[in-house]
Design a protein around this motif. Structure first.
Motif, PDB file in Angstrom:
ATOM      1  N   HIS A 137      -0.242   3.579   9.064  1.00 56.32           N
ATOM      2  CA  HIS A 137       0.340   3.401   7.731  1.00 56.32           C
ATOM      3  C   HIS A 137       0.888   1.996   7.491  1.00 56.32           C
ATOM      4  O   HIS A 137       1.626   1.780   6.531  1.00 56.32           O
ATOM      5  N   GLU A 140       0.036   0.497   4.035  1.00 62.15           N
ATOM      6  CA  GLU A 140       0.661   1.309   2.984  1.00 62.15           C
ATOM      7  C   GLU A 140       2.140   0.973   2.851  1.00 62.15           C
ATOM      8  O   GLU A 140       2.656   0.781   1.749  1.00 62.15           O
ATOM      9  N   ARG A 144       3.682  -1.286  -0.198  1.00 63.42           N
ATOM     10  CA  ARG A 144       4.628  -0.576  -1.055  1.00 63.42           C
ATOM     11  C   ARG A 144       5.925  -1.367  -1.194  1.00 63.42           C
ATOM     12  O   ARG A 144       6.464  -1.527  -2.285  1.00 63.42           O
TER      13      ARG A 144
END
Length: 249
Positions: A137, A140, A144
């Motif tokens: 992740h 991500e 973000r």
């Protein structure tokens, strides 16, 4: 051409004596042309550092700031106060602030706006934990964190931001992201920003943090999308920090 930047974050360490030692060392130091060097000492040492750094290439940074300019907030420090000590930069969203003091993306954004409002350059810190990396992740999480802030700023404000990628698992652990790992994340940040503003992305300064030291700095700083470093433990050692700065050519 992006201006390289090396910043030292002393965290809750250091002393007035250390500030003087940095001042003496950097008075005579030969640094790469155009390099910006910033030291972020604890708040009590700002005045000592301001005196010690006078006449040197060292600039002052703050480790955090309160989103408000004044008020009944015992123990807090505002951007306006920092400006009185010649502070030019402010870290926002460092992983220790996010984890230990529960600062979320909204609070990080408020601090970043406060820095911009008084003319400070915010260094937005982003990065993933070990569990997030192991789960695949990384991108991500990092995109973000950066996107939450950058999407809410005006174009002129975005141009005043520095982004520091600090994988949480590499901070103070002695583990370092490989140059390839760091470059992959930096390139992803720049590419993500380019989708919205190509000119901004090409000029955006990206720093790597996470156990950067005198031994690995040159290889990390040689990566095409790494424009400097946010240095922790090694910034408490004058010779090591100077060596890192001299690697940023």
């Amino acid at each position: 051409m992006r201006t390289p930047l090396v910043a030292g974050n002393w965290k809750m360490n250091g002393s007035a004596t250390l500030a003087e030692a940095f001042g003496h060392a950097f008075t005579e130091a030969t640094l790469p042309e155009g390099l910006e060097v910033v030291i972020c000492p604890p708040f009590p040492y700002l005045e000592a550092a301001q005196r010690a750094f006078d006449g040197t290439p060292l600039h002052l940074g703050a480790q955090t700031l309160n989103p408000l300019h004044s008020g009944a907030h015992t123990g807090e420090v505002s951007g306006r106060m920092l400006g009185e000590f010649g502070v030019r930069y402010a870290l926002v969203g460092h992983s220790e602030r996010r984890q230990l003091y529960r600062e979320n993306d909204e609070q990080v954004f408020d601090r970043l706006l406060a820095a911009l409002s008084v003319g400070l350059t915010p260094a937005l810190c982003v990065g993933e934990t070990l569990s997030e990396r192991d789960a695949g992740h990384t991108m991500e999480v990092v995109l973000r964190q950066t996107g939450f802030v950058m999407s809410r700023l005006e174009p002129e404000q975005r141009q005043r931001i520095v982004i520091a990628y600090e994988p949480v698992w590499a901070i103070g652990t002695g583990r370092t992201a490989t140059p390839k790992q760091a470059q992959e994340v930096m390139a992803a940040i720049r590419e993500h920003q380019a989708r919205h503003d190509h000119e901004l992305a090409s000029g955006l300064r990206l720093l790597y943090g996470g156990s950067m030291n005198a031994d690995n700095a040159a290889e990390l700083l040689a990566q095409p999308d790494i424009d400097g470093g946010l240095v922790g433990g090694a910034s408490l050692k004058v010779d090591d920090f100077l060596a890192i700065c001299q690697s940023a050519s």
